[in-house]
Scaffold this motif. Structure first.
Motif, PDB file in Angstrom:
ATOM      1  N   ASP A 131       0.843  -1.206   0.000  1.00  0.00           N
ATOM      2  CA  ASP A 131       0.000   0.000   0.000  1.00  0.00           C
ATOM      3  C   ASP A 131       0.876   1.253   0.000  1.00  0.00           C
ATOM      4  OD1 ASP A 131      -2.160  -1.638   0.024  1.00  0.00           O
ATOM      5  OD2 ASP A 131      -2.715  -1.288   2.122  1.00  0.00           O
ATOM      6  N   ASP A 132       1.952   1.196   0.783  1.00  0.00           N
ATOM      7  CA  ASP A 132       2.844   2.361   0.894  1.00  0.00           C
ATOM      8  C   ASP A 132       3.505   2.693  -0.459  1.00  0.00           C
ATOM      9  OD1 ASP A 132       4.454   4.297   2.594  1.00  0.00           O
ATOM     10  OD2 ASP A 132       6.067   3.093   1.729  1.00  0.00           O
ATOM     11  N   VAL A 133       4.098   1.695  -1.109  1.00  0.00           N
ATOM     12  CA  VAL A 133       4.798   2.026  -2.370  1.00  0.00           C
ATOM     13  C   VAL A 133       3.808   2.385  -3.475  1.00  0.00           C
ATOM     14  CG1 VAL A 133       6.979   0.843  -1.942  1.00  0.00           C
ATOM     15  CG2 VAL A 133       5.109  -0.430  -2.977  1.00  0.00           C
ATOM     16  N   ARG A 134       2.614   1.800  -3.433  1.00  0.00           N
ATOM     17  CA  ARG A 134       1.611   2.176  -4.445  1.00  0.00           C
ATOM     18  C   ARG A 134       1.135   3.609  -4.227  1.00  0.00           C
ATOM     19  NH1 ARG A 134      -1.063  -1.709  -7.471  1.00  0.00           N
ATOM     20  NH2 ARG A 134      -3.081  -0.698  -7.195  1.00  0.00           N
ATOM     21  N   ALA A 135       0.972   3.990  -2.959  1.00  0.00           N
ATOM     22  CA  ALA A 135       0.559   5.374  -2.667  1.00  0.00           C
ATOM     23  C   ALA A 135       1.648   6.345  -3.108  1.00  0.00           C
ATOM     24  CB  ALA A 135       0.271   5.532  -1.174  1.00  0.00           C
ATOM     25  N   ARG A 136       2.892   5.976  -2.865  1.00  0.00           N
ATOM     26  CA  ARG A 136       4.006   6.846  -3.292  1.00  0.00           C
ATOM     27  C   ARG A 136       4.009   6.986  -4.818  1.00  0.00           C
ATOM     28  NH1 ARG A 136       8.099   7.572   0.716  1.00  0.00           N
ATOM     29  NH2 ARG A 136       7.695   6.300   2.565  1.00  0.00           N
ATOM     30  N   ALA A 137       3.765   5.870  -5.525  1.00  0.00           N
ATOM     31  CA  ALA A 137       3.744   5.924  -7.000  1.00  0.00           C
ATOM     32  C   ALA A 137       2.609   6.830  -7.470  1.00  0.00           C
ATOM     33  CB  ALA A 137       3.596   4.511  -7.578  1.00  0.00           C
ATOM     34  N   ALA A 138       1.432   6.647  -6.889  1.00  0.00           N
ATOM     35  CA  ALA A 138       0.271   7.453  -7.306  1.00  0.00           C
ATOM     36  C   ALA A 138       0.542   8.939  -7.050  1.00  0.00           C
ATOM     37  CB  ALA A 138      -0.981   6.990  -6.566  1.00  0.00           C
ATOM     38  N   ALA A 139       1.202   9.237  -5.925  1.00  0.00           N
ATOM     39  CA  ALA A 139       1.449  10.641  -5.561  1.00  0.00           C
ATOM     40  C   ALA A 139       2.360  11.354  -6.557  1.00  0.00           C
ATOM     41  CB  ALA A 139       2.047  10.713  -4.153  1.00  0.00           C
ATOM     42  N   ILE A 140       3.173  10.578  -7.281  1.00  0.00           N
ATOM     43  CA  ILE A 140       4.023  11.239  -8.286  1.00  0.00           C
ATOM     44  C   ILE A 140       3.489  10.994  -9.708  1.00  0.00           C
ATOM     45  CG2 ILE A 140       6.168  11.362  -6.945  1.00  0.00           C
ATOM     46  CD1 ILE A 140       7.065   8.782  -8.350  1.00  0.00           C
ATOM     47  N   GLY A 141       2.218  10.616  -9.770  1.00  0.00           N
ATOM     48  CA  GLY A 141       1.553  10.545 -11.077  1.00  0.00           C
ATOM     49  C   GLY A 141       1.756   9.246 -11.828  1.00  0.00           C
ATOM     50  N   ARG A 142       2.241   8.208 -11.137  1.00  0.00           N
ATOM     51  CA  ARG A 142       2.381   6.918 -11.814  1.00  0.00           C
ATOM     52  C   ARG A 142       1.144   6.063 -11.578  1.00  0.00           C
ATOM     53  NH1 ARG A 142       7.392   3.063 -10.830  1.00  0.00           N
ATOM     54  NH2 ARG A 142       6.248   1.862 -12.372  1.00  0.00           N
ATOM     55  N   ASP A 143       0.807   5.222 -12.545  1.00  0.00           N
ATOM     56  CA  ASP A 143      -0.249   4.237 -12.333  1.00  0.00           C
ATOM     57  C   ASP A 143       0.323   3.154 -11.414  1.00  0.00           C
ATOM     58  OD1 ASP A 143      -2.054   2.200 -12.386  1.00  0.00           O
ATOM     59  OD2 ASP A 143      -1.972   1.877 -14.566  1.00  0.00           O
ATOM     60  N   PRO A 144      -0.235   2.982 -10.201  1.00  0.00           N
ATOM     61  CA  PRO A 144       0.341   1.987  -9.279  1.00  0.00           C
ATOM     62  C   PRO A 144       0.342   0.573  -9.860  1.00  0.00           C
ATOM     63  CG  PRO A 144      -1.316   3.331  -8.164  1.00  0.00           C
ATOM     64  CD  PRO A 144      -1.375   3.695  -9.619  1.00  0.00           C
ATOM     65  N   ASP A 145      -0.561   0.306 -10.799  1.00  0.00           N
ATOM     66  CA  ASP A 145      -0.585  -1.040 -11.391  1.00  0.00           C
ATOM     67  C   ASP A 145       0.595  -1.299 -12.325  1.00  0.00           C
ATOM     68  OD1 ASP A 145      -2.840  -1.763 -10.017  1.00  0.00           O
ATOM     69  OD2 ASP A 145      -4.212  -1.159 -11.621  1.00  0.00           O
ATOM     70  N   SER A 146       1.372  -0.230 -12.622  1.00  0.00           N
ATOM     71  CA  SER A 146       2.558  -0.451 -13.455  1.00  0.00           C
ATOM     72  C   SER A 146       3.756  -0.894 -12.609  1.00  0.00           C
ATOM     73  CB  SER A 146       2.918   0.829 -14.219  1.00  0.00           C
ATOM     74  OG  SER A 146       3.349   1.833 -13.311  1.00  0.00           O
ATOM     75  N   LEU A 147       3.502  -1.081 -11.316  1.00  0.00           N
ATOM     76  CA  LEU A 147       4.571  -1.394 -10.357  1.00  0.00           C
ATOM     77  C   LEU A 147       4.227  -2.720  -9.685  1.00  0.00           C
ATOM     78  CD1 LEU A 147       6.891  -0.417  -8.534  1.00  0.00           C
ATOM     79  CD2 LEU A 147       5.237   0.947  -7.288  1.00  0.00           C
ATOM     80  N   LYS A 148       5.028  -3.754  -9.913  1.00  0.00           N
ATOM     81  CA  LYS A 148       4.681  -5.074  -9.367  1.00  0.00           C
ATOM     82  C   LYS A 148       5.572  -5.412  -8.182  1.00  0.00           C
ATOM     83  CE  LYS A 148       1.853  -5.521 -12.807  1.00  0.00           C
ATOM     84  NZ  LYS A 148       0.407  -5.353 -12.637  1.00  0.00           N
ATOM     85  N   VAL A 149       4.931  -5.581  -7.028  1.00  0.00           N
ATOM     86  CA  VAL A 149       5.688  -5.871  -5.798  1.00  0.00           C
ATOM     87  C   VAL A 149       5.743  -7.382  -5.595  1.00  0.00           C
ATOM     88  CG1 VAL A 149       5.887  -5.435  -3.334  1.00  0.00           C
ATOM     89  CG2 VAL A 149       4.796  -3.724  -4.803  1.00  0.00           C
ATOM     90  N   LEU A 150       6.963  -7.912  -5.531  1.00  0.00           N
ATOM     91  CA  LEU A 150       7.149  -9.357  -5.313  1.00  0.00           C
ATOM     92  C   LEU A 150       7.784  -9.576  -3.945  1.00  0.00           C
ATOM     93  CD1 LEU A 150       6.406  -9.483  -8.309  1.00  0.00           C
ATOM     94  CD2 LEU A 150       8.394 -10.910  -8.713  1.00  0.00           C
ATOM     95  N   PHE A 151       7.166 -10.437  -3.145  1.00  0.00           N
ATOM     96  CA  PHE A 151       7.633 -10.663  -1.776  1.00  0.00           C
ATOM     97  C   PHE A 151       8.489 -11.925  -1.691  1.00  0.00           C
ATOM     98  CE2 PHE A 151       3.847  -8.051  -1.358  1.00  0.00           C
ATOM     99  CZ  PHE A 151       4.322  -7.057  -0.515  1.00  0.00           C
ATOM    100  N   LEU A 152       9.604 -11.774  -0.993  1.00  0.00           N
ATOM    101  CA  LEU A 152      10.572 -12.881  -0.893  1.00  0.00           C
ATOM    102  C   LEU A 152      10.026 -13.995  -0.001  1.00  0.00           C
ATOM    103  CD1 LEU A 152      13.579 -13.484  -1.738  1.00  0.00           C
ATOM    104  CD2 LEU A 152      14.191 -12.786   0.576  1.00  0.00           C
ATOM    105  N   ILE A 153      10.011 -15.206  -0.536  1.00  0.00           N
ATOM    106  CA  ILE A 153       9.615 -16.372   0.264  1.00  0.00           C
ATOM    107  C   ILE A 153      10.553 -17.532  -0.050  1.00  0.00           C
ATOM    108  CG2 ILE A 153       7.149 -15.799   0.489  1.00  0.00           C
ATOM    109  CD1 ILE A 153       6.644 -17.801  -1.840  1.00  0.00           C
ATOM    110  N   ALA A 154      10.624 -18.478   0.890  1.00  0.00           N
ATOM    111  CA  ALA A 154      11.454 -19.664   0.668  1.00  0.00           C
ATOM    112  C   ALA A 154      10.668 -20.882   1.134  1.00  0.00           C
ATOM    113  CB  ALA A 154      12.775 -19.530   1.422  1.00  0.00           C
ATOM    114  N   PRO A 155       9.693 -21.322   0.337  1.00  0.00           N
ATOM    115  CA  PRO A 155       8.831 -22.423   0.775  1.00  0.00           C
ATOM    116  C   PRO A 155       9.615 -23.728   0.918  1.00  0.00           C
ATOM    117  CG  PRO A 155       7.997 -21.385  -1.250  1.00  0.00           C
ATOM    118  CD  PRO A 155       9.374 -20.877  -1.020  1.00  0.00           C
ATOM    119  N   VAL A 156       9.151 -24.571   1.831  1.00  0.00           N
ATOM    120  CA  VAL A 156       9.700 -25.930   1.939  1.00  0.00           C
ATOM    121  C   VAL A 156       8.540 -26.877   1.645  1.00  0.00           C
ATOM    122  CG1 VAL A 156      10.759 -27.642   3.455  1.00  0.00           C
ATOM    123  CG2 VAL A 156      11.405 -25.216   3.652  1.00  0.00           C
TER     124      VAL A 156
END
Ligand SMILES: Cc1cc2nc3c(=O)[nH]c(=O)nc-3n(C[C@H](O)[C@H](O)[C@H](O)COP(=O)(O)O)c2cc1C
Length: 434
Positions: free
Chosen positions: A254-279
């Motif tokens: 939510d934070d990085v999407r809000a930052r993107a929107a605030a500078i006029g970027r479409d937040p959907d153009s920014l893909k956030v991938l979260f680090l995981i290490a499944p077993v």
């Protein structure tokens, strides 16, 4: 119907395999074979990209020397990812190939030229993981005494990215005409100097390569601090992040999407991938016992602290394992430090090491179907955009890779959660597909 699919990336390093593991100990030549196998497997599983991290020094943090790192092979050896990216591009045709290049290390013109060349060699599948470097030891390898403070590092990196982006654009996309009749290769009117005069960098331009297939490579970044997130929100096509649990993931995104929107970027153009290490394993019990076996393995605590200490530039050997940590700050990776320390929890250092377990945003241990279900639920709660998978404990084995590409990913695909076939040609198009 809404597309519920999410993106997959793979996080790795151009280092050795798990050379001292019973099921990963084949001597690996330094010819890229392991990474070629890895890339083919990721492409079979329709990952968006494979990212090769990089650092530029042998750490000498734990115990104040490089001995622990060399003894166990932690963060060393680490070979240059640029030539590897070219090799991986030739053994794949759809997978994005992302490498880490530091703004501290490369003159901007050289980086733009290298990245443009790699975007051609991969036919539009190249990505740049933008890092400023954080380790003082790396700064010393480049004739400096220490890294600049974070704010300045990112101010410099903003200017750097601005310059290389201008260099990528210094040839208009149709500048090469190859007109036999007039014997004209390129139209000089469509190739422009950039005349960049910044506070930290200068370059006249234009670049001396033809325009890269993607216009510019995909930009990947991993800002953790508020300043780093601002940088990432401004420049990145994809952000890679570690955080704690579903709440932390949602807050971060939510934070990085809000930052993107605030500078006029479409937040959907920014893909956030979260680090995981499944077993994952055949049964819940087997997966749990695999996980516990690694946590209990000899040297696990020391190795984890040495590895993690190198990320945050803190020598954890100075602290008692059976006491809580004092408050700690760093000029390196503050977000990772906060996540590890769990301030206010009262946990001892030994407990924190155990909790840090698989360096994972979520604990994902079980059968492929069970873990796929958890990943789907978490992504739905967070809102997107995907996961960056990595080997637990930095132990790369083909067996682990197969457990993901031939076990977990098919379970995700059966649930309609990840891509089953590529329909696009370039990395940026794949990122924007959903
Ligand atoms: C998943 C992930 C991968 C990263 N890979 C690298 C890397 O390869 N090289 C590097 O120097 N830093 C790497 N970093 C560090 C980030 O570039 C960044 O410095 C860090 O996330 C801290 O954020 P901050 O700079 O905003 O404090 C990585 C961080 C994360 C979370």
């Amino acid at each position: 119907m809404q597309d519920k699919r999410f993106h997959l990336g793979w996080f790795t390093y151009f280092g050795q395999n798990a050379w001292n593991e019973p099921l990963g100990s084949a001597p690996e030549p330094w010819t890229g074979e392991l990474h070629m196998d890895l890339a083919r497997a990721m492409e079979r599983a329709c990952f968006d990209y494979m990212l090769i991290e990089d650092t530029l020094s042998i750490p000498a943090v734990h115990g104040g020397s490089n001995a622990t790192y060399l003894k166990h092979g932690i963060m060393v050896p680490k070979h240059d990812p640029s030539p590897l990216a070219a090799v991986l591009g030739t053994v794949t045709s759809r997978l994005g190939i992302v490498i880490t290049l530091s703004t501290m290390a490369y003159p901007p013109f050289m980086l733009a030229r290298l990245a443009s060349t790699l975007d051609h060699l991969t036919r539009g599948r190249f990505g740049w993981n933008i890092v400023t470097s954080t380790e003082d030891a790396a700064a010393r390898n480049f004739g400096k005494t220490e890294m600049p403070p974070r704010q300045l590092r990112y101010d410099m990196a903003d200017e750097y990215v601005d310059l290389v982006t201008q260099l990528f654009a210094s040839w208009e996309h149709d500048a090469v005409i190859r007109d036999h009749a007039t014997d004209t290769y390129a139209d000089a009117a469509k190739i422009h100097a950039v005349n960049f005069e910044g506070e930290y960098f200068r370059s006249k331009g234009p670049l001396n390569t033809v325009p890269p297939p993607q216009g510019r490579p995909a930009y990947i970044q991993a800002g953790g601090s508020p300043r780093g997130r601002q940088f990432a929100a401004q420049h990145a096509d994809s952000i890679i992040a570690t955080t704690n649990g579903i709440e932390g993931m949602k807050r971060y995104r939510d934070d990085v999407r809000a930052r993107a929107a605030a500078i006029g970027r479409d937040p959907d153009s920014l893909k956030v991938l979260f680090l995981i290490a499944p077993v994952v394993a055949d049964t819940m019990e087997e997966a749990r016992s695999q996980y516990e076996r690694v946590l209990a393995s000899p040297g696990f605590t020391e190795r984890t602290l040495a590895l993690f200490g190198s990320f945050v530039d803190i020598d954890f050997s100075q602290f008692d394992l059976d006491e809580p940590l004092p408050p700690l700050t760093t000029n390196a990776e503050q977000g990772a430090l906060d996540k590890f320390c769990q301030p206010g929890s009262g946990k001892t250092l030994r407990q924190l090491v155990r909790d840090s377990g698989t360096s994972s945003t979520l604990e994902l241990v079980g059968t492929p179907d069970y873990v796929a279900g958890l990943m789907g639920e978490a992504m739905e709660a967070v809102g997107g955009d995907g996961y960056l998978l990595t080997t637990p404990y930095h132990r790369l084995t083909r067996l682990y890779i197969a457990s993901i590409t031939d076990g977990l990913v098919p379970a995700l695909q059966r649930r309609g959660l990840t891509r089953s076939v590529y329909t696009k040609a370039t990395l940026r198009e794949n990122l924007l597909e959903f």
